[in-house]
Design an enzyme around this catalytic site. Structure first.
Site, PDB file in Angstrom:
ATOM      1  N   GLY A   4      -0.622  -6.003   2.675  1.00 41.09           N
ATOM      2  CA  GLY A   4       0.173  -6.883   3.517  1.00 41.09           C
ATOM      3  C   GLY A   4       1.358  -7.432   2.755  1.00 41.09           C
ATOM      4  N   LEU A   5       1.700  -8.653   3.047  1.00 42.48           N
ATOM      5  CA  LEU A   5       2.841  -9.323   2.426  1.00 42.48           C
ATOM      6  C   LEU A   5       4.122  -8.523   2.585  1.00 42.48           C
ATOM      7  CD1 LEU A   5       1.430 -10.871  -0.867  1.00 42.48           C
ATOM      8  CD2 LEU A   5       1.908 -11.969   1.302  1.00 42.48           C
ATOM      9  N   CYS A   6       4.305  -7.975   3.771  1.00 37.73           N
ATOM     10  CA  CYS A   6       5.577  -7.304   4.002  1.00 37.73           C
ATOM     11  C   CYS A   6       6.075  -7.652   5.408  1.00 37.73           C
ATOM     12  CB  CYS A   6       5.470  -5.802   3.790  1.00 37.73           C
ATOM     13  SG  CYS A   6       3.992  -5.070   4.468  1.00 37.73           S
ATOM     14  N   GLY A   7       5.996  -8.897   5.740  1.00 38.96           N
ATOM     15  CA  GLY A   7       6.542  -9.372   7.011  1.00 38.96           C
ATOM     16  C   GLY A   7       5.776  -8.806   8.192  1.00 38.96           C
TER      17      GLY A   7
ATOM     18  N   PHE B  98       5.827  -5.884   9.300  1.00 39.17           N
ATOM     19  CA  PHE B  98       5.754  -4.423   9.168  1.00 39.17           C
ATOM     20  C   PHE B  98       4.526  -3.829   9.847  1.00 39.17           C
ATOM     21  CE2 PHE B  98       4.520  -0.604   6.827  1.00 39.17           C
ATOM     22  CZ  PHE B  98       5.694   0.108   6.796  1.00 39.17           C
TER      23      PHE B  98
END
Lengths: 285, 137
Positions: free
Chosen positions: A84-87, A89
């Site tokens: 995760g940690l990609c908005g 996406f």
């Protein structure tokens, strides 16, 4: 009421978070550059191949991969990220996939999933969708061979008549800040508008069957491979902007907390002064 | 001077060639073939070998890997795994690679691992073509 010590602690923790998000942004930026190069170099090949296949598909239907049959079951290849940690996406992709499943359901077509990347699998595992195959922990080391594995799984099922249609959904890379969700029909291969223009007959060397036999799987593999490349580049792009935003937010938070801290400090100094003055006043009698 | 037509040579690593030429000669699976303007539309496999195009009475040569080629009325599109211009070939490097590949070929079991065997065999052909081309200069 938070004490001075509490606020100092919070500032320190936010600063640490900011350091991490900043580092993640740098890493994503570096990876993005590499992914972008790979994709730019690979695109003309895949586009040319698509053109050739389209004009070929328009001319002949002498292969099972070109035959359209009324769909009862469809397979959706969902390409997501590993982490995760990609908005938005992954979320956007999952939402698109869900919408697609619903849409097909309205046409009484059952959709099964094949997930590439852990996130998509995690999400749909808990929902009422059959995941026929999953490829986890692969997005860091995508290769032409991986695309080959995915494609052979899919074509096998397709040719066995288990599925009548195969789709793929992924984030297509436009620029570092924009990704476009792309849903594309992979199988059967259907000639598009441009390809279906009537053209002269072809001369095949060796035979038409042999050519199709070899070219069609290769074509599908190239399409999947570019999809994977696209997805990886998009992921890094999305992560980069998400981390950029996180770093800015952390900075803002630090500013706010520092302001609060200073106010609080001043306040306590003022109170202390008042007390001393008050005490001295009292002593004077 | 005959009319020119467009030829594109594309690999997964990018476009190698995109220009108007007078003619091309390509290594097809059924033998080498030449294409001039107005050729019948054709689709064929390319085997590793030497691809060349003709421009103002001079042949410019490339070493190409396996792939395929589509001939249309006014365009020739060649999609191959790799392509190298004559200038980019280092003869010593190619010779070394050939030695290495031939050693690999001996180690591998052609029956058990036919795909891999085929792949290396194709590499050998490419490298041999490289050496012959570099030697011809």
């Amino acid at each position: 009421m938070a004490s001075l010590r509490d606020i100092r602690k919070r500032i320190a923790s936010v600063k640490n978070t900011q350091k991490i998000t900043k580092a993640m942004k740098m890493v994503a930026a570096a990876k993005l550059r590499r992914a972008e190069e790979a994709i730019k170099a690979g695109r003309p090949f895949s586009e040319k191949m698509r053109e050739v296949m389209m004009s070929l598909a328009a001319r002949t239907h002498a292969h099972q991969m070109l035959e359209s049959r009324p769909p009862q079951k469809a397979l959706l290849i969902l390409v997501t990220a590993e982490r995760g940690l990609c908005g938005a996406f992954n979320t956007n992709l999952q939402r698109r996939a869900e919408a697609f499943i619903k849409e097909m359901k309205a046409k009484s077509v059952q959709v099964d999933l094949l997930t590439v990347g852990r996130k998509g699998n995690d999400y749909f595992r808990r929902r009422q969708v059959t995941i026929v195959e999953k490829f986890n922990n692969v997005m860091n080391t995508i290769s032409y061979d991986l695309a080959g594995q995915i494609v052979s799984t899919v074509t096998e099922k397709f040719l066995a008549g288990e599925y009548q249609e195969v789709y793929v959904v992924y984030n297509s890379f436009r620029s570092a800040v924009t990704q476009v969700i792309t849903l594309r029909k992979l199988l059967p291969i259907v000639p598009d508008e441009e390809g279906s223009k009537p053209r002269q007959a072809y001369l095949y060397e060796p035979s038409e069957e042999e050519l199709l036999e070899e070219l069609l799987p290769k074509y599908v593999q190239v399409q999947v491979f570019t999809g994977l490349l696209d997805s990886v580049a998009s992921e890094h792009g999305a992560r980069m902007s998400a981390m950029e935003a996180a770093t800015t937010n952390a900075g803002e938070m630090i500013n706010k907390l520092t302001l609060k801290l200073n106010r609080k400090r001043q306040e306590s100094i003022t109170t202390e002064l008042m007390e001393i003055v008050g005490g001295a006043e009292a002593l004077k009698g | 001077m005959a009319e020119k037509f467009k030829v594109e040579l594309v690999t997964p690593r990018g476009i190698v060639l995109d220009r108007m030429v007078d003619g091309v000669i390509a290594p097809g699976v059924m033998g080498e073939f030449g294409v001039l303007i107005g050729h019948t539309p054709m689709l064929t496999f390319i085997k590793p070998g030497i691809f060349s195009y003709l421009e103002s009475d001079r042949f410019v040569k490339y070493v190409v890997g396996a792939g395929f080629c589509e001939v249309l009325k006014d365009t020739v599109t060649v999609l191959v795994e790799e392509a190298h211009s004559v200038d980019s070939i280092d003869k010593n490097e190619a010779s070394e690679e050939l030695v290495m590949l031939e050693r690999q070929l001996l180690e591998i079991n052609a029956l058990e691992n036919s795909a891999e065997y085929e792949r290396i065999l194709n590499r050998v052909k490419v490298v041999k073509a490289k050496i012959s081309l570099a030697g011809g200069n």
